[in-house]
Design an enzyme around this catalytic site. Structure first.
Site, PDB file in Angstrom:
ATOM      1  N   ASP A  12      -3.338  -1.945   6.128  1.00  0.00           N
ATOM      2  CA  ASP A  12      -2.836  -0.751   5.496  1.00  0.00           C
ATOM      3  C   ASP A  12      -2.197  -0.976   4.161  1.00  0.00           C
ATOM      4  O   ASP A  12      -1.352  -0.341   3.602  1.00  0.00           O
ATOM      5  CB  ASP A  12      -1.534  -0.378   6.463  1.00  0.00           C
ATOM      6  CG  ASP A  12      -2.208  -0.034   7.827  1.00  0.00           C
ATOM      7  OD1 ASP A  12      -3.152   0.366   8.007  1.00  0.00           O
ATOM      8  OD2 ASP A  12      -1.326  -0.399   8.763  1.00  0.00           O
ATOM      9  N   HIS A  40      -8.849   3.542   7.533  1.00  0.00           N
ATOM     10  CA  HIS A  40      -8.460   3.837   6.061  1.00  0.00           C
ATOM     11  C   HIS A  40      -8.025   5.201   5.715  1.00  0.00           C
ATOM     12  O   HIS A  40      -8.809   5.940   6.355  1.00  0.00           O
ATOM     13  CB  HIS A  40      -9.631   3.491   5.387  1.00  0.00           C
ATOM     14  CG  HIS A  40     -10.079   2.082   5.278  1.00  0.00           C
ATOM     15  ND1 HIS A  40      -9.014   1.033   4.842  1.00  0.00           N
ATOM     16  CD2 HIS A  40     -11.101   1.639   5.481  1.00  0.00           C
ATOM     17  CE1 HIS A  40      -9.899  -0.171   5.087  1.00  0.00           C
ATOM     18  NE2 HIS A  40     -10.901   0.136   5.531  1.00  0.00           N
ATOM     19  N   THR A  41      -7.132   5.387   5.239  1.00  0.00           N
ATOM     20  CA  THR A  41      -6.833   6.900   4.374  1.00  0.00           C
ATOM     21  C   THR A  41      -7.187   7.076   3.215  1.00  0.00           C
ATOM     22  O   THR A  41      -7.013   6.406   2.361  1.00  0.00           O
ATOM     23  CB  THR A  41      -5.431   7.195   4.689  1.00  0.00           C
ATOM     24  OG1 THR A  41      -5.086   6.747   6.219  1.00  0.00           O
ATOM     25  CG2 THR A  41      -5.095   8.749   4.984  1.00  0.00           C
ATOM     26  N   THR A 237      -5.875 -10.087  14.814  1.00  0.00           N
ATOM     27  CA  THR A 237      -7.017  -9.326  15.204  1.00  0.00           C
ATOM     28  C   THR A 237      -8.213 -10.199  15.693  1.00  0.00           C
ATOM     29  O   THR A 237      -8.000 -11.438  15.642  1.00  0.00           O
ATOM     30  CB  THR A 237      -7.598  -8.360  14.074  1.00  0.00           C
ATOM     31  OG1 THR A 237      -8.439  -7.488  14.744  1.00  0.00           O
ATOM     32  CG2 THR A 237      -8.251  -8.893  12.848  1.00  0.00           C
ATOM     33  N   GLY A 303      -1.550   6.847  14.780  1.00  0.00           N
ATOM     34  CA  GLY A 303      -0.295   7.579  14.653  1.00  0.00           C
ATOM     35  C   GLY A 303       1.037   6.945  14.797  1.00  0.00           C
ATOM     36  O   GLY A 303       2.041   7.661  14.855  1.00  0.00           O
ATOM     37  N   ARG A 304       0.804   5.805  15.000  1.00  0.00           N
ATOM     38  CA  ARG A 304       2.098   4.934  15.541  1.00  0.00           C
ATOM     39  C   ARG A 304       2.821   4.801  14.475  1.00  0.00           C
ATOM     40  O   ARG A 304       2.327   4.363  13.255  1.00  0.00           O
ATOM     41  CB  ARG A 304       1.798   3.597  16.012  1.00  0.00           C
ATOM     42  CG  ARG A 304       1.008   3.522  17.440  1.00  0.00           C
ATOM     43  CD  ARG A 304       1.049   2.042  17.902  1.00  0.00           C
ATOM     44  NE  ARG A 304      -0.015   1.193  17.310  1.00  0.00           N
ATOM     45  CZ  ARG A 304      -0.356   0.025  17.810  1.00  0.00           C
ATOM     46  NH1 ARG A 304       0.215  -0.539  18.741  1.00  0.00           N
ATOM     47  NH2 ARG A 304      -1.392  -0.766  17.144  1.00  0.00           N
ATOM     48  N   ASP A 334       4.650   3.490  -6.701  1.00  0.00           N
ATOM     49  CA  ASP A 334       5.267   4.697  -6.823  1.00  0.00           C
ATOM     50  C   ASP A 334       6.307   4.879  -5.844  1.00  0.00           C
ATOM     51  O   ASP A 334       7.496   5.723  -6.163  1.00  0.00           O
ATOM     52  CB  ASP A 334       4.291   6.028  -6.948  1.00  0.00           C
ATOM     53  CG  ASP A 334       3.436   6.154  -5.738  1.00  0.00           C
ATOM     54  OD1 ASP A 334       2.586   4.953  -5.494  1.00  0.00           O
ATOM     55  OD2 ASP A 334       3.224   7.066  -5.084  1.00  0.00           O
ATOM     56  N   SER A 413      -1.720   0.578  -8.537  1.00  0.00           N
ATOM     57  CA  SER A 413      -2.073   2.154  -8.001  1.00  0.00           C
ATOM     58  C   SER A 413      -0.806   2.881  -7.799  1.00  0.00           C
ATOM     59  O   SER A 413       0.085   2.452  -7.202  1.00  0.00           O
ATOM     60  CB  SER A 413      -2.437   2.008  -6.604  1.00  0.00           C
ATOM     61  OG  SER A 413      -2.741   3.336  -5.926  1.00  0.00           O
ATOM     62  N   GLY A 415      -0.460   6.252  -7.050  1.00  0.00           N
ATOM     63  CA  GLY A 415      -0.444   7.417  -5.986  1.00  0.00           C
ATOM     64  C   GLY A 415      -1.819   7.312  -5.077  1.00  0.00           C
ATOM     65  O   GLY A 415      -2.587   6.426  -5.370  1.00  0.00           O
TER      66      GLY A 415
HETATM   67  P1  GDP Z   1      -6.101   0.409   4.321  1.00  0.00           P
HETATM   68  O1  GDP Z   1      -6.221   0.332   5.697  1.00  0.00           O
HETATM   69  O2  GDP Z   1      -5.651  -0.713   3.650  1.00  0.00           O
HETATM   70  O3  GDP Z   1      -7.009   1.277   3.576  1.00  0.00           O
HETATM   71  O4  GDP Z   1      -4.615   1.352   4.264  1.00  0.00           O
HETATM   72  P2  GDP Z   1      -4.285   2.793   4.687  1.00  0.00           P
HETATM   73  O5  GDP Z   1      -5.122   3.989   4.355  1.00  0.00           O
HETATM   74  O6  GDP Z   1      -3.894   2.854   6.081  1.00  0.00           O
HETATM   75  O7  GDP Z   1      -2.973   2.949   4.094  1.00  0.00           O
HETATM   76  C1  GDP Z   1      -2.687   3.512   2.637  1.00  0.00           C
HETATM   77  C2  GDP Z   1      -2.054   4.759   2.808  1.00  0.00           C
HETATM   78  O8  GDP Z   1      -1.467   4.670   1.477  1.00  0.00           O
HETATM   79  C3  GDP Z   1      -2.849   5.840   2.581  1.00  0.00           C
HETATM   80  O9  GDP Z   1      -2.237   6.908   3.238  1.00  0.00           O
HETATM   81  C4  GDP Z   1      -3.287   6.041   1.263  1.00  0.00           C
HETATM   82  O10 GDP Z   1      -3.789   7.336   0.963  1.00  0.00           O
HETATM   83  C5  GDP Z   1      -2.114   5.674   0.606  1.00  0.00           C
HETATM   84  N1  GDP Z   1      -2.245   5.104  -0.644  1.00  0.00           N
HETATM   85  C6  GDP Z   1      -2.824   4.061  -1.368  1.00  0.00           C
HETATM   86  N2  GDP Z   1      -2.357   3.820  -2.414  1.00  0.00           N
HETATM   87  C7  GDP Z   1      -1.500   4.521  -3.007  1.00  0.00           C
HETATM   88  C8  GDP Z   1      -0.460   4.589  -3.817  1.00  0.00           C
HETATM   89  O11 GDP Z   1      -0.476   3.879  -4.904  1.00  0.00           O
HETATM   90  N3  GDP Z   1       0.595   5.378  -3.782  1.00  0.00           N
HETATM   91  C9  GDP Z   1       0.811   6.201  -2.566  1.00  0.00           C
HETATM   92  N4  GDP Z   1       1.830   6.923  -2.725  1.00  0.00           N
HETATM   93  N5  GDP Z   1       0.128   6.421  -1.489  1.00  0.00           N
HETATM   94  C10 GDP Z   1      -0.969   5.338  -1.713  1.00  0.00           C
END
Ligand code: GDP
Length: 424
Positions: A12, A40-41, A237, A303-304, A334, A413, A415
Site C-alpha cells: 500500500d 492498487h487504487t 505473503t 475495506g479493512r 502531502d 508524490s 497527491g
Molecule cells: P499500492 O498497493 O502500493 O498501489 O497502494 P494503494 O493503492 O493501496 O494505496 C495507495 C493509496 O494512496 C491510494 O488510495 C492512492 O490513490 C493514494 N496515493 C498514492 N500516492 C499518493 C500521494 O502522493 N498522496 C495522496 N494523498 N494519496 C496518494
C-alpha cells in the site's frame, strides 16, 4: 529496457499510482507475483479504480498488460475486472496471460477460509483469496497450469487425483463438504473458455520486446517486509515481493532489470498481523488513517482499516536494500501537512541495545521504536511542481529520510493523481 516498481514496506505504498504514471512512457506492464488478494487504487481521467489482478497500466491504449507466470491467476476475477473497467469507459485493454501461470481454484479459496476458521485467534490475517493454498499446491506440484486447460485427458485424470488428496483434509480436518471430480472439470472448462483469447508464451513475448527496445514495467504487489524469505515470516505473503523475482515471475533475464524504483511511503501502514514497531494507536492513529492515502487508509480489496505508524527508517532502509533500489519514489507526503511535529523511527531498541539493522521476527517482536522528532510544515503541498517550491521543513523531512535510507529519492508524490509528482 526493463524497470521494476516495487514496495519497500508492508504494501500500500502507492505503487499503483507510480506505475500508472510511468505507464505513459512504457510499452508493456507486467504483474509477476501475487494474486487478487491485494489491490492498487488508481485515480486518473476515467475515475477512481481498485485493481486486483490487472497491472496499473491498463488504462493506456498504447500499453499491453501482461499477467506473468508468477501470478496466482483467478480467472473469473480477472474477467470481471476487465469488464468492470470497460463498462466505465476505459478502452478495451490489450491483455496477455502466461500459459505457465497457475490458476486459483474455487477450493483454494475454501481451504483458505476453512484454515482461518480452524486457527481462529491464531490466524495470519489472510484475505481469504486462496493465495496461500494456491502457492502451497504450486510447490507441492499439484497446481493447474493454464497450458493444461487445453489437454482434456490430463485434466480428467488430474481432477480425480486432486479430489483424493483434498477430500482427506476436507473430511477429517475441516469436516466440510467433499469435492467432486466432475465439478472441478466443469470449473476448469469454464476457465478455459474465459481465458483462451488472452493466453500466450509471455516469456517469449517479453524477450522479443526487449530485443526490439521496448520499455517494460514490472509491477510488484505488497512490499519487501511481506516477502516470504526476507520479510516478517510467518506474517508474510506467499510469493516473493522482490524485484529480483520479477525475472522469474515474468520469464526474463535478471540482468535486463536496469532500474528498480522502490516506493516508500512518508508514514507507515500495514494490514494483517505481525510486528509493526512504529505503530501508533488511538486518536493519533485515527487522524492519520482518515487523512491518509486518497480518502483514508482502508484496504482496497477488503475495506479493512489499516494499522498506522510513523515512518520507519530501519524497516525502509532494509526494504530498499532487499529490492536492490536504484530510485526511491517517496509517496503521500502531502498527508503529513497537518502535523506540528513528525516523529520518525530511526532505531530499534532490542534487549536494551539500539540497532539500525532490521532483525529477524523473534527479535523484531521485542523491538521498541527510537524516535527523532522533526518539525512539520503545516500547509498543503498538493499542486507544487518543483522541489524548490516545497516548504523548507518539508524538504528537510525528505532529506533526513533520504540520508537514513541511503538511496536517492528521485520522485516525490504529493497527491493521488497522475500529475501529482515532483522529480528531483
Ligand atoms: P499500492 O498497493 O502500493 O498501489 O497502494 P494503494 O493503492 O493501496 O494505496 C495507495 C493509496 O494512496 C491510494 O488510495 C492512492 O490513490 C493514494 N496515493 C498514492 N500516492 C499518493 C500521494 O502522493 N498522496 C495522496 N494523498 N494519496 C496518494
Amino acid at each position: 529496457m526493463v524497470e521494476a516498481v516495487v514496495g519497500a514496506n508492508w504494501g500500500d505504498e502507492g505503487k499503483g499510482k507510480i506505475t500508472d504514471m510511468l505507464g505513459e512512457k512504457a510499452d508493456i506492464i507486467v504483474r509477476f507475483q501475487g494474486g487478487a488478494n491485494a489491490g492498487h487504487t488508481i485515480v486518473n481521467d476515467y475515475g477512481k479504480f481498485a485493481l486486483h489482478t490487472l497491472p496499473s497500466g491498463v488504462f493506456y491504449q498504447h500499453t499491453t498488460s501482461v499477467i506473468g507466470n508468477g501470478v496466482a491467476l483467478n480467472i473469473p476475477l480477472l474477467i470481471k475486472e476487465i469488464q468492470g473497467i470497460v463498462e466505465r469507459g476505459v478502452p478495451t485493454p490489450k491483455i496477455r496471460v502466461s500459459d505457465r501461470a497457475q490458476m486459483v481454484m474455487s477450493y483454494h479459496i475454501l481451504f483458505d477460509q476453512y484454515e482461518e476458521e480452524r486457527l481462529a485467534g491464531k490466524s495470519f490475517g489472510s484475505t481469504k483469496s486462496g493465495i496461500a493454498p494456491f502457492y502451497s499446491d504450486k510447490y507441492a506440484k499439484i497446481g493447474f497450469q493454464v497450458s493444461e486447460l487445453f489437454d482434456e485427458e490430463l485434466l480428467k485424470e488430474k481432477v480425480v487425483r486432486i479430489c483424493e488428496t483434498k477430500n482427506v483434509l476436507l473430511e477429517h480436518l475441516y469436516h466440510k463438504p467433499l469435492l467432486k471430480p466432475e465439478d472441478l472439470l466443469e470449473e476448469l472448462h469454464g476457465y478455459r473458455d474465459m481465458i483462451t483469447p488472452y493466453v500466450c508464451d509471455v516469456s517469449a513475448f517479453l524477450n522479443d520486446a526487449i530485443k526490439e527496445g521496448k520499455t517494460i514495467l514490472l509491477e510488484g504487489q505488497l512490499g519487501s517486509l511481506k516477502d516470504p524469505d526476507h520479510g516478517i515470516y510467518p506474517m508474510v505473503t506467499s510469493s516473493s515481493t522482490l524485484a529480483g523475482y520479477g525475472a522469474i515471475g515474468a520469464g526474463i533475464p535478471p540482468y535486463e532489470i536496469k532500474k528498480i524504483i522502490t516506493v516508500c511511503k512518508a508514514y507507515s501502514s500495514a494490514v494483517g498481523a505481525g510486528a509493526f514497531v512504529s505503530e501508533i494507536f488511538g486518536e493519533e492513529a485515527n487522524e492519520l488513517r482518515n487523512r491518509g492515502g486518497d480518502g483514508g487508509e482502508y484496504g482496497a480489496t477488503t475495506g479493512r482499516p489499516r494499522r498506522m505508524g510513523w515512518f520507519d527508517c530501519v524497516a525502509s532502509r532494509y526494504g530498499c536494500r532487499l529490492q536492490g533500489t536504484t530510485d526511491v519514489a517517496f509517496t503521500v507526503l502531502d498527508v503529513l501537512g497537518y502535523l506540528d511535529e513528525i516523529p520518525v523511527c530511526v532505531g530499534y531498541e532490542i534487549d536494551g541495545k539500539v540497532t539500525e539493522d532490521f532483525p529477524t521476527t523473534a527479535k523484531l517482536e521485542k523491538a521498541k521504536p527510537v524516535y527523532e522528532v522533526l518539525p512539520g510544515w503545516k500547509c498543503d503541498i498538493r499542486g507544487i511542481k518543483t522541489y524548490e517550491e516545497l516548504p523548507e521543513n518539508c524538504r528537510k523531512y525528505v532529506e533526513f529520510v533520504e540520508k537514513k535510507l541511503g538511496y536517492p529519492i528521485t520522485m516525490i508524490s504529493n497527491g493521488p493523481g497522475r500529475k501529482d509528482i515532483i522529480y528531483r
